[in-house]
Design an enzyme around this catalytic site. Structure first.
Site: not given
Ligand code: GCV
Length: 717
Positions: A307, A381, A409
């Protein structure tokens, strides 16, 4: 006349007593978490006061002092009387090295460093309750175990409590940014007031440490895995050191998320290539600098090539090259690297659920001995439900730690009541089928593969809200994570019972209905959001609310349509040989079961199979009818929790009752929103109607598509 007055007086006294017995406890705001120590019933309190009139501490270390202070606080509260420290206590805290304790020849050796023993013994001619263990830390854990025992209805009479943690690293990962925003945090700003650190030690830092120690957590990663290099500068190292000083007596080590490109950003180097000697030297010097400030620094957590984060792949090096370079810098200090396996790339057309395995499996056996690879519970995720990650059991030569998300989340943020104990337990109890009977828990605790370095990480749900976690029931998820990291086999229901007794009251009239609500709550969220193996159908960015229709995001795997693949013929992601063949990443015996929709657990059906809407479920219903049934069950469960909570009103203090009641109303409304929006969308795809008697969505699809959630918390901008 006298008799009448006496009768009236008696009636009044009985009346007052009845009111006192049924009146809610004094107002509470949730700050005390499960460490409330409210007075026991009068007889139990008196018994406790008699047996534990004073507390004796043998030794004068910060950890023993913290333990004795907690026991005094707890016993004073529970017995409703002040308790003194004295040279001859009814409760004795002493490490096993104390000569009088050693003379008892207690079975301490098998307890390891952190295991405790709490036992009624005769010590130097006196009957006492002894809290002991090999280290001061063990005594601290034993102290909390004793208080838990007393808070959940136990007494000091002929007591024996003993437990040893099955997992070595029991860590909270804070996704806290240096500007105070918590990524995916729904309980206010970061607890760490970076601005006033290192000078000001907010008393909350101590209470945070107490809470964590009470459930066995022994590490905290202070900053977000989406890391800024600034956290490695001298001023921030000093701030982290101040926190480490507060946490140390409670057995909690500080870790930092390290930004892989820091040698460029802070060191002025041209590269962060892990095989470049200047890069390695920079990390070594930086690591030495950290250890000068924090002698017991735990190590680094790294999100690399994921990411948008930098990493070794930017230099055509492997994840092992990157991890091992950091590991070499940490090794002289006995620090460790927690290297995340959460990687996927938009340039890679492979099924997202397969990418981490594809990348990491070939690296098995190539990591340094102080590296542990951190793997999310599932391959996508932190969805409301995911099958366990195929890497568990597939890298026998590499220690793997599991990463759960405690913050919700994808499960309704702070407002929805979803007890995650069943999610943790379900994953941990999953059989890998790599070896007979092997479970994910046995990979995590090292039993299956014999690794000494073991760990469990939880993405924290803690912020500066008065109740820490945004709601009382979210505290249960923090609690359950810690308890299950200590022992992954504890089970979700026993942990919920402990928590409910400590958080509300130890009576079955409270604990039974509260635990009943909790135990089905996560399944309810699965039902109204992502039934039968669906995943990732939430709104963009903030991830709040339903958006199964989204199809226009830049990266294919960011779009819900990528995951559900609904069309007129059917729905679900084909991960069999006719699709992505993701099932082949599991052990052959498991892959064999998953290859056939008939032998795939229905709760994971649409995760592994694309099936027709008319597919016949085990209930005899069509898939479409079953989906509707699941959505309705989810909404119905929430309505039931709201009603159950209403009946608990007389037994729960007003403030915490009211907040939960309001949140359950929000949850019921939003569960309907999820159900209705999802059904409206599926009908637009499959052209089917609703069975007779089914409640139609409240609005048309256009209405649901037009909903916008502005300024949702926790969303990185
Ligand atoms: C910290 C998901 C979440 C992101 C998070 C990522 C991760 O994509 O939406 O906010 O980033 O996981 O675990 O690195």
């Amino acid at each position: 006349m006298r008799a009448l007055i006496r009768t009236m007086l008696t009636a009044m006294i009985v009346g007052v007593a009845l009111v006192a017995a049924t009146a809610p406890a004094r107002a509470e705001d949730g700050y005390d978490l499960w460490l409330r120590y409210r007075p026991l019933a009068a007889r139990d309190a008196a018994d406790l006061a008699r047996r534990a009139g004073s507390i004796e501490r043998r030794g004068d270390t910060p950890t023993l002092r913290a333990a004795a202070d907690e026991v005094r606080r707890g016993i004073s509260g529970l017995s409703n009387r002040p308790v003194a420290q004295s040279v001859q206590g009814g409760i004795v805290l002493a490490p096993a090295s104390d000569p009088a304790v050693a003379a008892l020849h207690l079975p301490i050796a098998p307890l390891g460093d952190d295991g405790y023993l709490v036992r009624s013994v005769t010590l130097e001619g006196r009957s006492v309750t002894l809290i002991t263990g090999k280290t001061d830390r063990a005594v601290l854990y034993g102290s909390f175990a004793l208080l838990r025992h007393l808070q959940t209805g136990g007494s000091l009479d002929r007591i024996t409590l003993t437990s040893t943690p099955r997992v070595k690293l029991r860590v909270l990962d804070h996704w806290d940014n240096l500007d105070g925003v918590v990524e995916r945090g729904y309980a206010g700003q970061s607890l760490w007031d970076w601005w006033t650190l290192p000078d000001f030690h907010d008393p909350r830092y101590t209470d945070y440490a107490r809470a964590n120690a009470s459930i066995g957590i022994n590490g905290t990663v202070l900053n977000n895995v989406n890391a800024k290099a600034d956290s490695l500068t001298a001023p921030y190292i000093a701030k982290a050191a101040a926190l480490a000083d507060v946490f140390r007596p409670y057995g909690i080590k500080v870790y930092l998320s390290a930004r892989f490109s820091a040698p460029i950003e802070l060191g002025g180097l041209k590269t962060a290539d892990p095989l470049d000697p200047h890069v390695a030297a920079w990390w070594k010097a930086k690591t030495d600098e950290i250890y000068r400030a924090i002698p017991d620094f735990g190590g680094f957590l790294v999100k690399a090539n994921s990411e948008g984060q930098p990493g070794p792949r930017d230099y055509h090096r492997s994840h092992a090259d990157g991890a091992n370079m950091l590991a070499a810098a940490l090794a002289p200090h006995h620090g460790i690297v927690m290297w995340r396996a959460f990687v996927y790339a938009e340039t890679d057309p492979e099924d997202r659920a397969k990418q981490a395995y594809t990348e990491f499996k070939p690296l098995d056996g190539t990591f340094a001995s102080n590296v542990i690879v951190q793997v999310k519970n599932g391959a996508i995720d932190f969805q409301p439900r995911e099958p366990f990650h195929p890497l568990f059991g597939a890298m026998p030569k590499t220690p793997l730690m599991i990463e759960f998300q405690i913050t919700k989340e994808y499960l309704g943020f702070a407002t929805h009541l979803a007890y995650l104990g069943p999610l943790f337990a379900e994953t941990l109890a999953s059989e890998t089928k790599q070896r007979p009977g092997e479970t994910v828990a046995e990979i995590v605790d090292g039993a299956a593969e014999g690794h000494g370095l073991t760990g469990m990480a939880g993405v924290a749900n803690i912020g500066r809200d008065r109740d820490w976690a945004g709601s009382t029931f979210n505290q249960a998820n923090w609690y359950a994570f810690g308890r299950m990291a200590w022992d992954p086999t504890l089970g979700a229901a026993p942990v919920a019972r402990e928590w409910a007794a400590m958080t509300f009251a130890p009576s079955p009239q409270v604990v039974d209905p509260v635990v009943a609500m909790m135990m089905g709550s996560r399944e309810a969220v699965v039902d109204y959001m992502t039934p039968l193996g669906l995943a990732h159908v939430m709104a963009t960015g903030h991830h709040y609310g339903p958006s199964p229709w989204v199809a226009d995001l830049k990266r294919p795997e960011w779009n819900p349509v990528y995951y559900h693949r609904a069309d007129t013929a059917g729905i679900g992601f084909d991960r069999t040989v006719t699709g992505s063949n993701g099932i082949a990443q599991y052990a052959p015996a498991l892959a064999h079961l998953l290859a056939d929709s008939a032998t795939t657990p229905e709760r994971a059906l649409l995760w592994f199979h694309h099936v027709p809407w008319t597919y016949r479920m085990r209930s005899g219903r069509t898939l479409w009818a079953e989906m509707i049934d699941r959505y309705d069950a989810g909404v119905g469960y929430v309505a039931g929790m709201r009603r159950d909570w209403d009946t608990l009103r007389p037994s729960i203090d007003a403030e915490r009752w009211a907040k939960t009641a309001t949140f359950l109303t929000v949850q019921e409304r939003e569960a309907r929103w999820w159900r209705d929006a999802s059904l409206a969308y599926w009908m637009s795809v499959n052209g089917l109607t609703l069975p007779t008697g089914t409640r139609p969505p409240a609005h048309d699809l256009a209405w649901y598509k037009a909903q916008r959630v502005a300024n949702a918390p926790g969303n990185p901008q």
